[in-house]
Design an enzyme around this catalytic site. Sequence first.
Site, PDB file in Angstrom:
ATOM      1  N   PHE A 165       0.857  -1.206  -0.009  1.00 22.44           N
ATOM      2  CA  PHE A 165       0.033   0.089  -0.069  1.00 22.44           C
ATOM      3  C   PHE A 165       0.826   1.463  -0.001  1.00 22.44           C
ATOM      4  CE2 PHE A 165       0.555  -0.211   4.617  1.00 22.44           C
ATOM      5  CZ  PHE A 165       1.111   1.101   4.886  1.00 22.44           C
ATOM      6  N   LYS A 189      -1.029  -7.414  -9.267  1.00 26.07           N
ATOM      7  CA  LYS A 189      -1.877  -7.567  -8.074  1.00 26.07           C
ATOM      8  C   LYS A 189      -1.546  -6.457  -7.196  1.00 26.07           C
ATOM      9  CE  LYS A 189      -3.091  -8.361  -4.339  1.00 26.07           C
ATOM     10  NZ  LYS A 189      -3.413  -7.380  -3.295  1.00 26.07           N
ATOM     11  N   GLU A 192      -4.766  -3.871  -2.109  1.00 26.46           N
ATOM     12  CA  GLU A 192      -6.341  -3.468  -1.913  1.00 26.46           C
ATOM     13  C   GLU A 192      -6.585  -2.297  -1.367  1.00 26.46           C
ATOM     14  OE1 GLU A 192      -4.834  -5.933  -0.558  1.00 26.46           O
ATOM     15  OE2 GLU A 192      -5.580  -6.676   1.024  1.00 26.46           O
ATOM     16  N   SER A 242       4.918  -7.042   3.514  1.00 25.95           N
ATOM     17  CA  SER A 242       5.722  -7.284   4.892  1.00 25.95           C
ATOM     18  C   SER A 242       6.318  -8.460   4.754  1.00 25.95           C
ATOM     19  CB  SER A 242       4.663  -7.490   5.882  1.00 25.95           C
ATOM     20  OG  SER A 242       3.534  -8.520   5.424  1.00 25.95           O
ATOM     21  N   CYS A 297       9.841   1.408   3.485  1.00 27.75           N
ATOM     22  CA  CYS A 297      10.918   0.393   4.236  1.00 27.75           C
ATOM     23  C   CYS A 297      12.276   1.048   4.151  1.00 27.75           C
ATOM     24  CB  CYS A 297      10.717  -0.875   2.781  1.00 27.75           C
ATOM     25  SG  CYS A 297      11.337  -0.263   1.572  1.00 27.75           S
ATOM     26  N   GLU A 391       9.119  -4.064  13.131  1.00 24.34           N
ATOM     27  CA  GLU A 391       8.799  -2.654  12.295  1.00 24.34           C
ATOM     28  C   GLU A 391       7.556  -2.098  12.634  1.00 24.34           C
ATOM     29  OE1 GLU A 391       7.445  -3.743   8.177  1.00 24.34           O
ATOM     30  OE2 GLU A 391       8.629  -2.167   7.409  1.00 24.34           O
TER      31      GLU A 391
HETATM   32  P1  NAD Z   1       1.308  -6.559   3.124  1.00 26.29           P
HETATM   33  O1  NAD Z   1       2.688  -7.905   3.167  1.00 26.29           O
HETATM   34  O2  NAD Z   1       0.168  -6.842   4.143  1.00 26.29           O
HETATM   35  O3  NAD Z   1       0.677  -6.765   1.664  1.00 26.29           O
HETATM   36  C1  NAD Z   1       1.389  -6.764   0.534  1.00 26.29           C
HETATM   37  C2  NAD Z   1       0.496  -7.398  -0.566  1.00 26.29           C
HETATM   38  O4  NAD Z   1       0.503  -8.824  -0.321  1.00 26.29           O
HETATM   39  C3  NAD Z   1      -0.660  -6.934  -0.934  1.00 26.29           C
HETATM   40  O5  NAD Z   1      -0.932  -6.733  -2.220  1.00 26.29           O
HETATM   41  C4  NAD Z   1      -1.692  -7.621   0.019  1.00 26.29           C
HETATM   42  O6  NAD Z   1      -2.954  -7.878  -0.625  1.00 26.29           O
HETATM   43  C5  NAD Z   1      -0.880  -9.185   0.093  1.00 26.29           C
HETATM   44  N1  NAD Z   1      -1.201  -9.910   1.192  1.00 26.29           N
HETATM   45  C6  NAD Z   1      -1.600  -9.466   2.337  1.00 26.29           C
HETATM   46  N2  NAD Z   1      -1.716 -10.559   3.228  1.00 26.29           N
HETATM   47  C7  NAD Z   1      -1.587 -11.757   2.194  1.00 26.29           C
HETATM   48  C8  NAD Z   1      -1.469 -12.965   2.534  1.00 26.29           C
HETATM   49  N3  NAD Z   1      -1.746 -13.543   3.814  1.00 26.29           N
HETATM   50  N4  NAD Z   1      -1.388 -13.971   1.745  1.00 26.29           N
HETATM   51  C9  NAD Z   1      -0.982 -13.443   0.462  1.00 26.29           C
HETATM   52  N5  NAD Z   1      -1.200 -12.243   0.074  1.00 26.29           N
HETATM   53  C10 NAD Z   1      -1.173 -11.290   0.966  1.00 26.29           C
HETATM   54  O7  NAD Z   1       2.256  -5.328   3.277  1.00 26.29           O
HETATM   55  P2  NAD Z   1       1.557  -3.940   3.198  1.00 26.29           P
HETATM   56  O8  NAD Z   1       1.086  -3.471   4.467  1.00 26.29           O
HETATM   57  O9  NAD Z   1       0.764  -3.393   1.860  1.00 26.29           O
HETATM   58  O10 NAD Z   1       2.811  -2.883   2.902  1.00 26.29           O
HETATM   59  C11 NAD Z   1       3.713  -2.608   4.087  1.00 26.29           C
HETATM   60  C12 NAD Z   1       5.028  -3.460   4.019  1.00 26.29           C
HETATM   61  O11 NAD Z   1       5.587  -3.673   2.926  1.00 26.29           O
HETATM   62  C13 NAD Z   1       5.939  -3.081   5.035  1.00 26.29           C
HETATM   63  O12 NAD Z   1       6.294  -4.205   5.793  1.00 26.29           O
HETATM   64  C14 NAD Z   1       7.154  -2.583   4.341  1.00 26.29           C
HETATM   65  O13 NAD Z   1       8.383  -2.526   4.910  1.00 26.29           O
HETATM   66  C15 NAD Z   1       7.048  -3.352   3.294  1.00 26.29           C
HETATM   67  N6  NAD Z   1       7.509  -2.742   2.002  1.00 26.29           N
HETATM   68  C16 NAD Z   1       8.868  -3.254   1.518  1.00 26.29           C
HETATM   69  C17 NAD Z   1       9.625  -2.767   0.666  1.00 26.29           C
HETATM   70  C18 NAD Z   1      11.052  -3.112   0.103  1.00 26.29           C
HETATM   71  O14 NAD Z   1      11.417  -2.762  -0.679  1.00 26.29           O
HETATM   72  N7  NAD Z   1      11.603  -4.047   1.066  1.00 26.29           N
HETATM   73  C19 NAD Z   1       9.157  -1.710  -0.314  1.00 26.29           C
HETATM   74  C20 NAD Z   1       7.783  -1.130   0.280  1.00 26.29           C
HETATM   75  C21 NAD Z   1       6.977  -1.628   1.448  1.00 26.29           C
END
Ligand code: NAD
Length: 500
Positions: A165, A189, A192, A242, A297, A391
């Site tokens: 997000f 994808k 959401e 994450s 991140c 985090e």
């Molecule tokens: P998230 O892991 O909750 O969601 C990421 C994606 O995974 C979304 O598209 C979501 O729909 C999907 N998803 C969520 N739960 C799932 C599950 N159980 N099974 C399969 N798919 C699932 O992350 P977020 O809250 O959207 O974003 C924040 C996180 O992203 C933070 O931890 C941040 O550090 C990380 N991030 C990392 C980088 C990097 O370059 N390392 C860059 C941007 C964000």
Amino acid sequence: MTRPAEILDRTDQRKKHVPILKNFIGGASVAARTADSLPVTNPSTGEEIAVVPLAAAADVDAAVRTAHAAFGAWSATPIKERAQVFYRYKSLMERDARQLAALVHEENGKVMSEAAAQAEKAIEVTEFACSMPQLAAGEILEVSRGVECRVDRYPLGVVASITPFNFPNMVPNWTIPNALVLGNTMVLKPSEQVPLSSMRIADLLKEAGLPDGVFNVVHGSQAVVEAICDHPGIEAVTFVGSTRVAKIVYARATSRFKRALCLGGAKNHLIVLPDANEEMTASNVAASMSGCAGQRCMAASAMVAVGEVDNIIKRLCEEARKIIPGKNLGAVISKQAKERIERYITEAERDGAKVLVDGRNAIVPGMEGGYYVGPTVVDFVRPEMKIAQEEVFGPVLAIIRAKTVDDAIRIENSSPYGNAASVFTQSGGMARYVIERVSAGMIGVNIGVPVPREPFSFGGWNDSKFGACDITGKSSIDFFTKLKKTTTKWNPESQANWMS
Ligand code: NAD
């Protein structure tokens, strides 16, 4: 119970104005084959701005079949022609930069300047992708007399990109230009929570002349991601999000024999030494911990204060107090996120840490429904506290005191993450000492947000990244292509050797 007519009218009117999103498949908007959906809210106000469908495996299958059908012609298009589409895409992003930023502001809550900066980065990645014809050229060598070996790069096929997000436009654009210029087709994808920007991206790609079916968007959450991991028509998966989900996606996609690159969460340590420049350090650390409301991140999450640096901490607090929610600090993504962030602060305080700048209970006049957390600086955090280990993903800086630089390095090394780390010092030798010992993929010296700019690639270490290669820059070329090695001999007089 019958609702009063006034409420009925208002609800129905609101519904009329809240768009219900569709998937984007084969160059057209296609209704998802599902009744499940979620509201999309504007984090600055708490208002509902759209409804996103939670698509099903059948939608993923339709998108993959379409992307598969488009792959033959797209991959056979010369790379220089593919790059031309992205020259046009770059110009269109520049033309619409303000609207793209406004959309990110609306669905993510970033302030406009930050929303504009992330669109700039998307443009920079696209610029890099336009140089793929030069960078991804093959190699050729006469390996023995009259015998030559050549290596050519081939696209993988249909690749999937799953995004978080926090950067609704930039993170999808980390993968789209590079993967597509290299000849792949894609199913995106998006999160959401921020699905709107991806639809604008789809529109701009179409306007730029990208053939239908090369780029597709399927909205949804866990079920869509699982269908992507399992689909036999997808060759490779990139994921950004994450660490918990990155591990799930990496394990599931690779168990289906796909190439996978999954970027996870972060806990970035900024090591501040007593000789650091006071002003530069304070302003860099404050900007790093609060920029994008700490939801990046690369944000400074822990500052390891080595020895006597109280002057810098005092200045840092002054800088933090200049950061005002709703003015130069955006909202966090949701009510739950706000509550989670504030819980970390309260627990740290209960466990003996000292809150120097307190951003809890922030309310922005006129935006009372928004999810704001003010900049927060917490001192005397011990390494075993949750706020030091996990985090937080909010505008919160935990200060951990260390006696020596080696203690500071030990604290950094004990984190399971490894996205970024920075050192603040005026000593080149000390900077080198720290660079060599911290365990992270992206390092800053007197820089709070050490994002490598193109052509350098972006990616962390340890629990911040699973899989080989980085997601942008030159390293992404290896991820998005496979090598074909051809050895050729035409003439009988060619030298005979052990492999003839
Ligand atoms: P998230 O892991 O909750 O969601 C990421 C994606 O995974 C979304 O598209 C979501 O729909 C999907 N998803 C969520 N739960 C799932 C599950 N159980 N099974 C399969 N798919 C699932 O992350 P977020 O809250 O959207 O974003 C924040 C996180 O992203 C933070 O931890 C941040 O550090 C990380 N991030 C990392 C980088 C990097 O370059 N390392 C860059 C941007 C964000």
